[in-house]
Design a protein around this motif. Sequence first.
Motif, PDB file in Angstrom:
ATOM      1  N   THR A 165       0.760  -1.176   0.070  1.00 59.96           N
ATOM      2  CA  THR A 165       0.236  -0.120   0.018  1.00 59.96           C
ATOM      3  C   THR A 165       0.883   1.030  -0.050  1.00 59.96           C
ATOM      4  O   THR A 165       0.485   2.236  -0.631  1.00 59.96           O
ATOM      5  N   ALA A 166       1.970   1.354   0.815  1.00 60.88           N
ATOM      6  CA  ALA A 166       2.761   2.352   0.882  1.00 60.88           C
ATOM      7  C   ALA A 166       3.704   2.654  -0.575  1.00 60.88           C
ATOM      8  O   ALA A 166       3.767   3.831  -0.815  1.00 60.88           O
ATOM      9  N   LEU A 167       3.717   1.697  -1.201  1.00 55.25           N
ATOM     10  CA  LEU A 167       4.520   1.802  -2.603  1.00 55.25           C
ATOM     11  C   LEU A 167       3.594   2.061  -3.657  1.00 55.25           C
ATOM     12  O   LEU A 167       3.540   2.218  -4.744  1.00 55.25           O
ATOM     13  N   GLY A 168       2.132   2.292  -3.233  1.00 59.16           N
ATOM     14  CA  GLY A 168       0.955   2.739  -4.300  1.00 59.16           C
ATOM     15  C   GLY A 168       0.683   1.450  -5.079  1.00 59.16           C
ATOM     16  O   GLY A 168      -0.263   1.590  -6.013  1.00 59.16           O
ATOM     17  N   ARG A 169       0.784   0.164  -4.570  1.00 60.89           N
ATOM     18  CA  ARG A 169       0.330  -0.972  -5.213  1.00 60.89           C
ATOM     19  C   ARG A 169      -1.191  -1.145  -4.606  1.00 60.89           C
ATOM     20  O   ARG A 169      -1.341  -2.098  -3.970  1.00 60.89           O
ATOM     21  N   ILE A 170      -2.155  -0.404  -4.929  1.00 66.05           N
ATOM     22  CA  ILE A 170      -3.349  -0.310  -4.208  1.00 66.05           C
ATOM     23  C   ILE A 170      -4.209  -1.425  -4.582  1.00 66.05           C
ATOM     24  O   ILE A 170      -4.924  -2.340  -3.714  1.00 66.05           O
ATOM     25  N   LYS A 171      -4.295  -1.921  -5.818  1.00 66.54           N
ATOM     26  CA  LYS A 171      -5.095  -3.017  -6.309  1.00 66.54           C
ATOM     27  C   LYS A 171      -4.533  -4.445  -5.741  1.00 66.54           C
ATOM     28  O   LYS A 171      -5.146  -5.037  -5.398  1.00 66.54           O
ATOM     29  N   THR A 172      -3.289  -4.647  -5.751  1.00 74.09           N
ATOM     30  CA  THR A 172      -2.564  -5.826  -5.038  1.00 74.09           C
ATOM     31  C   THR A 172      -2.940  -5.845  -3.501  1.00 74.09           C
ATOM     32  O   THR A 172      -3.285  -6.879  -3.215  1.00 74.09           O
ATOM     33  N   SER A 173      -2.667  -4.717  -2.889  1.00 71.03           N
ATOM     34  CA  SER A 173      -2.952  -4.741  -1.366  1.00 71.03           C
ATOM     35  C   SER A 173      -4.456  -5.167  -1.099  1.00 71.03           C
ATOM     36  O   SER A 173      -4.698  -5.729  -0.288  1.00 71.03           O
ATOM     37  N   LEU A 174      -5.370  -4.589  -1.860  1.00 68.68           N
ATOM     38  CA  LEU A 174      -6.499  -4.571  -1.730  1.00 68.68           C
ATOM     39  C   LEU A 174      -7.087  -6.040  -1.971  1.00 68.68           C
ATOM     40  O   LEU A 174      -8.000  -6.521  -1.166  1.00 68.68           O
ATOM     41  N   SER A 175      -6.785  -6.609  -2.877  1.00 63.69           N
ATOM     42  CA  SER A 175      -7.255  -8.084  -3.333  1.00 63.69           C
ATOM     43  C   SER A 175      -6.549  -8.975  -2.209  1.00 63.69           C
ATOM     44  O   SER A 175      -7.327  -9.859  -1.896  1.00 63.69           O
ATOM     45  N   LEU A 176      -5.162  -8.741  -1.472  1.00 64.46           N
ATOM     46  CA  LEU A 176      -4.825  -9.603  -0.756  1.00 64.46           C
ATOM     47  C   LEU A 176      -5.633  -9.253   0.690  1.00 64.46           C
ATOM     48  O   LEU A 176      -5.932 -10.464   1.500  1.00 64.46           O
ATOM     49  N   SER A 177      -6.019  -8.147   0.960  1.00 65.21           N
ATOM     50  CA  SER A 177      -6.658  -7.788   2.246  1.00 65.21           C
ATOM     51  C   SER A 177      -8.279  -8.582   2.145  1.00 65.21           C
ATOM     52  O   SER A 177      -8.536  -9.361   3.099  1.00 65.21           O
ATOM     53  N   LEU A 178      -8.810  -8.657   0.918  1.00 63.70           N
ATOM     54  CA  LEU A 178      -9.953  -8.920   0.760  1.00 63.70           C
ATOM     55  C   LEU A 178     -10.096 -10.754   0.761  1.00 63.70           C
ATOM     56  O   LEU A 178     -11.032 -11.140   0.887  1.00 63.70           O
ATOM     57  N   ASN A 179      -9.099 -10.923   0.020  1.00 64.49           N
ATOM     58  CA  ASN A 179      -8.729 -12.583   0.171  1.00 64.49           C
ATOM     59  C   ASN A 179      -8.691 -13.089   1.724  1.00 64.49           C
ATOM     60  O   ASN A 179      -9.536 -14.132   2.008  1.00 64.49           O
ATOM     61  N   ARG A 180      -8.086 -12.556   2.577  1.00 68.18           N
ATOM     62  CA  ARG A 180      -8.120 -12.967   3.856  1.00 68.18           C
ATOM     63  C   ARG A 180      -9.407 -12.747   4.492  1.00 68.18           C
ATOM     64  O   ARG A 180     -10.214 -13.614   5.241  1.00 68.18           O
ATOM     65  N   LYS A 181     -10.355 -11.633   4.289  1.00 68.02           N
ATOM     66  CA  LYS A 181     -11.392 -11.488   4.996  1.00 68.02           C
ATOM     67  C   LYS A 181     -12.587 -12.076   4.423  1.00 68.02           C
ATOM     68  O   LYS A 181     -13.647 -12.475   4.917  1.00 68.02           O
ATOM     69  N   GLY A 182     -12.365 -12.253   3.082  1.00 67.91           N
ATOM     70  CA  GLY A 182     -13.479 -13.261   2.377  1.00 67.91           C
ATOM     71  C   GLY A 182     -13.500 -14.692   2.844  1.00 67.91           C
ATOM     72  O   GLY A 182     -14.401 -15.237   3.166  1.00 67.91           O
ATOM     73  N   LEU A 183     -12.099 -15.277   3.065  1.00 70.10           N
ATOM     74  CA  LEU A 183     -12.186 -16.613   3.604  1.00 70.10           C
ATOM     75  C   LEU A 183     -12.700 -16.671   5.085  1.00 70.10           C
ATOM     76  O   LEU A 183     -13.257 -17.543   5.682  1.00 70.10           O
ATOM     77  N   TYR A 184     -12.329 -15.318   5.786  1.00 76.06           N
ATOM     78  CA  TYR A 184     -12.625 -15.475   7.080  1.00 76.06           C
ATOM     79  C   TYR A 184     -14.157 -15.484   7.388  1.00 76.06           C
ATOM     80  O   TYR A 184     -14.862 -16.049   8.152  1.00 76.06           O
ATOM     81  N   LEU A 185     -14.565 -14.566   6.500  1.00 82.69           N
ATOM     82  CA  LEU A 185     -16.156 -14.523   6.580  1.00 82.69           C
ATOM     83  C   LEU A 185     -16.885 -15.764   6.137  1.00 82.69           C
ATOM     84  O   LEU A 185     -17.862 -16.185   6.975  1.00 82.69           O
ATOM     85  N   ILE A 186     -16.437 -16.436   5.201  1.00 87.87           N
ATOM     86  CA  ILE A 186     -17.040 -17.824   4.705  1.00 87.87           C
ATOM     87  C   ILE A 186     -16.865 -18.821   5.988  1.00 87.87           C
ATOM     88  O   ILE A 186     -17.938 -19.620   6.159  1.00 87.87           O
ATOM     89  N   LEU A 187     -15.738 -18.739   6.635  1.00 86.77           N
ATOM     90  CA  LEU A 187     -15.572 -19.943   7.743  1.00 86.77           C
ATOM     91  C   LEU A 187     -16.541 -19.201   9.032  1.00 86.77           C
ATOM     92  O   LEU A 187     -16.969 -20.302   9.584  1.00 86.77           O
ATOM     93  N   THR A 188     -16.640 -18.141   8.946  1.00 80.93           N
ATOM     94  CA  THR A 188     -17.643 -17.421  10.233  1.00 80.93           C
ATOM     95  C   THR A 188     -18.923 -18.138  10.259  1.00 80.93           C
ATOM     96  O   THR A 188     -19.427 -18.544  11.116  1.00 80.93           O
ATOM     97  N   PHE A 189     -19.419 -18.319   8.558  1.00 82.10           N
ATOM     98  CA  PHE A 189     -20.782 -18.808   8.665  1.00 82.10           C
ATOM     99  C   PHE A 189     -20.733 -20.574   8.403  1.00 82.10           C
ATOM    100  O   PHE A 189     -21.693 -21.156   8.963  1.00 82.10           O
ATOM    101  N   LEU A 190     -19.656 -20.861   7.982  1.00 83.65           N
ATOM    102  CA  LEU A 190     -19.769 -22.409   7.572  1.00 83.65           C
ATOM    103  C   LEU A 190     -19.378 -23.126   8.754  1.00 83.65           C
ATOM    104  O   LEU A 190     -19.994 -24.164   9.222  1.00 83.65           O
ATOM    105  N   ILE A 191     -18.506 -22.822   9.605  1.00 78.24           N
ATOM    106  CA  ILE A 191     -17.907 -23.794  10.726  1.00 78.24           C
ATOM    107  C   ILE A 191     -19.044 -24.105  11.907  1.00 78.24           C
ATOM    108  O   ILE A 191     -19.203 -24.947  12.116  1.00 78.24           O
ATOM    109  N   PRO A 192     -19.694 -22.779  12.197  1.00 73.05           N
ATOM    110  CA  PRO A 192     -20.987 -23.179  13.317  1.00 73.05           C
ATOM    111  C   PRO A 192     -22.029 -24.217  12.462  1.00 73.05           C
ATOM    112  O   PRO A 192     -22.625 -24.763  13.282  1.00 73.05           O
ATOM    113  N   ALA A 193     -22.208 -23.787  11.168  1.00 69.35           N
ATOM    114  CA  ALA A 193     -23.316 -24.698  10.649  1.00 69.35           C
ATOM    115  C   ALA A 193     -22.998 -26.133  10.686  1.00 69.35           C
ATOM    116  O   ALA A 193     -23.807 -27.151  10.645  1.00 69.35           O
ATOM    117  N   LEU A 194     -21.361 -26.409  10.667  1.00 67.37           N
ATOM    118  CA  LEU A 194     -21.021 -27.869  10.613  1.00 67.37           C
ATOM    119  C   LEU A 194     -20.862 -28.160  11.836  1.00 67.37           C
ATOM    120  O   LEU A 194     -20.857 -29.560  12.065  1.00 67.37           O
TER     121      LEU A 194
END
Length: 463
Positions: free
Chosen positions: A383-412
């Motif tokens: 982000t500090a280097l201006g690689r906004i799209k790259t850093s954003l996609s990496l952040s969303l990758n982690r949070k997307g996985l986290y969100l999926i697991l938040t709903f999936l794990i309790p259901a299982l």
Amino acid sequence: MKKGNDLGKDSVLSLVLKLALPSMLAQLISVLYNIVDRMFIGNIPKIGAVALAGVGICGPIVTLLTSFGTLIGLGGSITMAMSMGEGDNDKAKRIMSNSLLSLLVLSVCLTAGFLLMRKNLIYWFGGSDVTFTYANDYLTIYTLGTIFALMATGLNYFITCQGFAGFGMMTVVVGAIANIILDTIFVFELNMGVKGAAWATVFSQMLSFLFAISFLFSKKPKIRVCFGNYSMKIIKNIMSVGLSPFLILATDSVIAIAVNVVLKQFGADEADLLISSAAIVQSYMLLITGPLIGISGGTQAIISYNYGAGAGDRIRKAEKLILGMGIIFTSIMACVTYMFPAFFVSFFTDDPKLTDITLWGIKIFTMGIVPLSFQYCLVDGLTALGRIKTSLSLSLNRKGLYLILTFLIPALYSAKDVFYAQCISDFVSAIVSTTVFLLVFEKHVKQREQAMRFKNETIHIVK
């Protein structure tokens, strides 16, 4: 600190230490705003556990609200540092002016929006008829002080990015000390309960804001508070740079809200107990992620300034030192977690059942904190280097996985197993982010070095 650090000439090791350590402490103290409130509320006689559940529901909503200060503050400070590195102080002043306007407009809009929606927000995000009164009291009062929360958060980045990390820390320290004192007076001495904790936070944030704005009006910083030269293009650029760190904080709030919703849905008769436990577990996690953000975010100015100047060697050295500091810090916290969690939990509750489940939750929640240092330091470096799209996609990758697991794990499995979502997503995202960083970092830095060499040679020929 009487004099700012020279981000382009001072020793890189010295700069990392001088900016990271105060920023770590500032973030840690900032975290105490919410944690201290929860400690006092959890110890209110008779209603402590239920009131804590209500404020626990507000916690992620409050964090979501204040994360907008990071959107503008960090986005503006990074772009301003790059401009200063390029020697363009006029542009840096325009960035400051547009950032200040953006913070003011956002504060007004968010205050109105959250006040109108607060009842729905509380029920959508895990509130019950039992906890609603406490959640509503806290959220209503806190929202009234939105302007102070956003301005204090946002302006502090402009202090730190100019090399005054020590003073940036002091703006937070002043507010934190005031919060502890006012909590004691309002909650217990005046018997104001949850309302008292909320008012204590608002007044403390107002004090932090006044401290920060007075410094930026003084003669000490090179770029002071200024007005005019407003531009939608500059505002859009500020927001695009700040989007990745904003989403890290905002989606943390969304996930915390999702956890409350899941616990309410799958927790049956223990739902409120589990939500109270989650509030304490998330408070403990903030003691780790807060200072870690201080390390990775507080030192971004070093990378951005030297990127603007095309100083590749300084960028490489800074990134290594920042990552090393992150690993050392999370390793220490991993040891602390497994040795002293009961000490932390005792500040919130003496209920044996709540204590047992919270101790278990903390240990599960923090299993991936050492890998998390790679995620934070490397993504913030991009982000500090201006690689906004790259850093954003990496952040969303982690949070997307986290969100999926938040709903999936309790259901299982069971409701309390939702705590595993944190550590699993931390391990996976660290591997992905490190791989991407190794592929793009060196190439991006070399391109900037070549561009600046060409620019300097051109200027020399013209002269």
